[in-house]
Scaffold this motif. Structure first.
Motif, short mmCIF file in Angstrom:
data_model
loop_
_atom_site.label_atom_id
_atom_site.label_comp_id
_atom_site.label_asym_id
_atom_site.label_seq_id
_atom_site.Cartn_x
_atom_site.Cartn_y
_atom_site.Cartn_z
N THR A 451 -11.46 26.39 36.63
CA THR A 451 -11.78 26.86 35.27
C THR A 451 -12.55 25.83 34.45
O THR A 451 -13.18 26.16 33.47
N GLY A 452 -12.44 24.56 34.85
CA GLY A 452 -13.13 23.53 34.08
C GLY A 452 -12.34 22.23 34.04
O GLY A 452 -11.48 21.97 34.89
N ARG A 453 -12.61 21.43 33.03
CA ARG A 453 -11.92 20.14 32.88
C ARG A 453 -10.68 20.33 32.01
O ARG A 453 -10.76 20.83 30.90
N ARG A 454 -9.53 19.90 32.54
CA ARG A 454 -8.28 20.01 31.80
C ARG A 454 -7.91 18.65 31.21
O ARG A 454 -7.78 17.68 31.95
N LEU A 455 -7.76 18.62 29.89
CA LEU A 455 -7.47 17.36 29.19
C LEU A 455 -6.14 17.47 28.46
O LEU A 455 -5.88 18.46 27.76
N LYS A 456 -5.31 16.45 28.65
CA LYS A 456 -4.12 16.33 27.82
C LYS A 456 -4.47 15.34 26.71
O LYS A 456 -4.85 14.19 26.99
N VAL A 457 -4.37 15.80 25.45
CA VAL A 457 -4.86 14.98 24.33
C VAL A 457 -3.82 14.91 23.22
O VAL A 457 -2.92 15.75 23.13
N ARG A 458 -3.98 13.88 22.38
CA ARG A 458 -3.19 13.75 21.15
C ARG A 458 -4.17 13.66 19.98
O ARG A 458 -5.17 12.93 20.04
N ALA A 459 -3.87 14.41 18.92
CA ALA A 459 -4.74 14.42 17.74
C ALA A 459 -3.94 14.88 16.54
O ALA A 459 -2.82 15.40 16.68
N LEU A 460 -4.51 14.67 15.36
CA LEU A 460 -3.88 15.18 14.14
C LEU A 460 -3.86 16.71 14.20
O LEU A 460 -4.75 17.33 14.81
N PRO A 461 -2.88 17.35 13.58
CA PRO A 461 -2.76 18.81 13.67
C PRO A 461 -4.04 19.56 13.30
O PRO A 461 -4.42 20.50 14.01
N ALA A 462 -4.70 19.16 12.21
CA ALA A 462 -5.91 19.88 11.79
C ALA A 462 -7.03 19.73 12.82
O ALA A 462 -7.73 20.70 13.14
N ALA A 463 -7.19 18.50 13.34
CA ALA A 463 -8.23 18.28 14.34
C ALA A 463 -7.90 19.03 15.63
O ALA A 463 -8.80 19.60 16.28
N MET A 464 -6.63 19.05 16.00
CA MET A 464 -6.23 19.77 17.22
C MET A 464 -6.49 21.26 17.08
O MET A 464 -6.99 21.91 18.02
N ALA A 465 -6.20 21.83 15.93
CA ALA A 465 -6.45 23.26 15.71
C ALA A 465 -7.93 23.57 15.81
O ALA A 465 -8.33 24.58 16.41
N ARG A 466 -8.76 22.70 15.26
CA ARG A 466 -10.20 22.94 15.32
C ARG A 466 -10.73 22.82 16.75
O ARG A 466 -11.56 23.62 17.19
N LEU A 467 -10.26 21.84 17.51
CA LEU A 467 -10.69 21.68 18.89
C LEU A 467 -10.24 22.86 19.75
O LEU A 467 -10.99 23.33 20.62
N THR A 468 -9.03 23.32 19.50
CA THR A 468 -8.52 24.47 20.27
C THR A 468 -9.39 25.70 20.03
O THR A 468 -9.74 26.43 20.99
N ARG A 469 -9.74 25.94 18.78
CA ARG A 469 -10.60 27.09 18.47
C ARG A 469 -11.98 26.93 19.11
O ARG A 469 -12.59 27.89 19.59
N ALA A 470 -12.49 25.70 19.13
CA ALA A 470 -13.83 25.47 19.64
C ALA A 470 -13.97 25.75 21.11
O ALA A 470 -15.04 26.16 21.59
N PHE A 471 -12.84 25.58 21.90
CA PHE A 471 -12.96 25.73 23.34
C PHE A 471 -12.14 26.91 23.88
O PHE A 471 -11.85 26.97 25.07
N GLU A 472 -11.79 27.83 22.97
CA GLU A 472 -11.11 29.03 23.44
C GLU A 472 -12.05 29.86 24.29
O GLU A 472 -13.26 29.94 24.03
N ALA A 473 -11.48 30.51 25.28
CA ALA A 473 -12.31 31.32 26.19
C ALA A 473 -12.89 32.52 25.45
O ALA A 473 -12.29 33.02 24.53
#
Length: 473
Positions: A451-473
């Motif tokens: 499916t692609g590159r799987r990353l386990k990451v730590r970030a601030l909640p707002a940044a994490m929410a934005r990154l999640t939305r950006a790479f949703e299928a």
């Protein structure tokens, strides 16, 4: 008064100790005023101080102390030329009684004042001839804000240029401003300060000639000031809009703002944390422009550190208002570091000044840590006493690499506690955007599958929410 070989102009400090002000606080205020005056380029050679219930309406000081001051500067000690201060007979009687009451309460000091009051003008003039004119102070600096009439009266009584505390601070800001924004902010505050203190000049400029104008010269000058103030406000609004856009672009980044009293060592700490070549000088208000740099060595996500303008007792409100956009850096920070000069005996009052100004702009709710700087000037006992009084505080020296490294680790741990952990899947079709993840998050591990590159990451909640939305299928 001793003579001085310094090329700096000589100055006398004037302070009135009002009820409720302790001897220690009064001495600290005058000492700080002396540092301000020295920063402005003058050499302080004498201090005139008096206890009073209130400032004298016309000349700040009582008649005895006024003559003592005039004796130092070579003035007449009376407001006898120009427009005389007008008083009703009832006012004169009230002030006379007040002077008598103060003289009785002052004891020996009052006796000295009475002797000064009895010195004949001829004796004062004879004494002034004994010293060269260059040895006399040419500037009087008052540790209070003066009204235009008080300033004028003191200049006539002393024969010297008179500045008040606000005027000194505004002039220092004017000299130290470097960026276009800082220069405009200072000019705005300076014009607001000067406009009500403009006096009508005598002679041919009393009325403007030609074109039938009946406006006086000072009225035309004030009109020019109003036009310039409008121009400055318009220009600052444009610059501040650009700043807001830059701050919005950094909204998801980790930001630390260094705040504190002037000359507490914020710029030294900024240089130590970021490696930036910011100005470091042992003078008040050396830094007026907000500088933003990344914490070094860089972390992921990056931590931005900003150095802000220092605060001071009785900071003029016009300057606070003018530098509001600069102070907004503190308002929008993720963490405030209250930097305190631990070696200064009045650090508690200085810390309260910092907190008061930040409350004024609404930044009191921003998470903060107390940091005692210049610990290299403390004895082990004094350092231990600080930690007992404030166990949650950090005690360090900006010149100690070990202390700075420990502070850096403390900042990283603070932000790490605010982060959340999640897994992101970056489709192979979106690998070009992988930089966004590394900029706003800390990558703990990565793996690859169909499916692609799987990353386990730590970030601030707002940044994490934005990154999640950006790479949703």
């Amino acid at each position: 008064m001793s003579t001085s070989s310094s090329p700096r102009p000589l100055a006398v400090l004037v302070g009135v100790q009002l009820p409720g002000v302790s001897d220690t606080d009064h001495a600290a205020d005058l000492a700080e005023l002396g540092r301000l005056v020295h920063t402005l380029g003058y050499e302080v050679v004498a201090t005139v101080s008096q206890r009073r219930e209130r400032l004298a309406g016309g000349t700040v000081l009582g008649t005895g102390k006024l003559k003592e001051l005039a004796h130092l500067t070579g003035g007449r000690g009376t407001v006898s030329s120009g427009a005389q201060e007008r008083k009703s007979k009832a006012r004169e009687r009230w002030e006379a009684k007040a002077e008598e009451a103060e003289a009785e309460a002052a004891g020996e000091e009052a006796e000295v004042e009475e002797e000064d009051e009895e010195l004949p003008v001829e004796e004062l003039a004879a004494e002034s001839d004994e010293e060269p004119a260059t040895a006399r102070p040419t500037v009087v600096v008052v540790d209070h804000e003066l009204s235009p009439s008080q300033l004028s009266n003191l200049e006539r009584a002393t024969g010297a240029q008179v500045l008040d505390r606000t005027g000194v601070i505004v002039d220092i800001f004017h000299r130290h401003a470097r960026s276009r924004e800082a220069k405009m902010q200072v000019e705005l505050a300076r014009l607001n300060y000067l406009a009500p203190r403009m006096r009508e000049s005598t002679g041919s400029r009393e009325r403007q000639q030609g074109r039938g104008s009946g406006d006086s010269a000072v009225e035309l000058d004030r009109r020019k000031i109003r036009d310039r103030l409008a121009e400055l406000r318009e220009g600052l609004a444009s610059i501040q809009q650009d700043q807001e856009n830059r701050r919005y672009a950094r909204r998801d980044q980790l930001r630390v703002a260094l705040v504190g009293y002037t000359n507490a060592g914020k710029s030294s700490l900024m240089r130590a944390l970021t490696g930036s070549e910011v100005l470091v000088a042992d003078q008040l208000f050396a830094t007026l422009d907000t500088t933003v740099r990344a914490l070094q060595p860089e972390t992921r996500p990056r931590v931005l550190v900003s150095d802000t303008v220092g605060f001071i007792q009785k900071l003029p409100h016009d300057l606070v208002a003018s530098f509001r956009s600069t102070l907004d850096e503190a308002l929008e920070a993720s963490l405030l570091l209250y930097v305190v000069d631990a070696s200064d005996p009045t650090w508690e009052a200085q810390l309260e000044v910092t907190r008061s100004v930040l409350r004024e702009i609404g930044a009191q709710s921003v998470p903060s840590r107390l940091l005692f700087n210049k610990a290299d000037r403390l004895s082990p006992e004094a350092r231990e006493a600080l930690l007992q009084q404030h166990p949650e505080a950090l005690v360090l020296s900006a010149h100690s690499p070990d202390d700075v490294a420990a502070l850096r680790l403390t900042l990283i741990e603070f932000f790490d506690r605010s982060m959340v952990e999640a897994e992101l899947v970056i489709p192979y079709s979106r690998q070009a955007r992988i930089g966004e993840v590394y900029e706003h998050a800390r990558v703990i591990s990565e793996a690859f599958d169909e499916t692609g590159r799987r990353l386990k990451v730590r970030a601030l909640p707002a940044a994490m929410a934005r990154l999640t939305r950006a790479f949703e299928a």
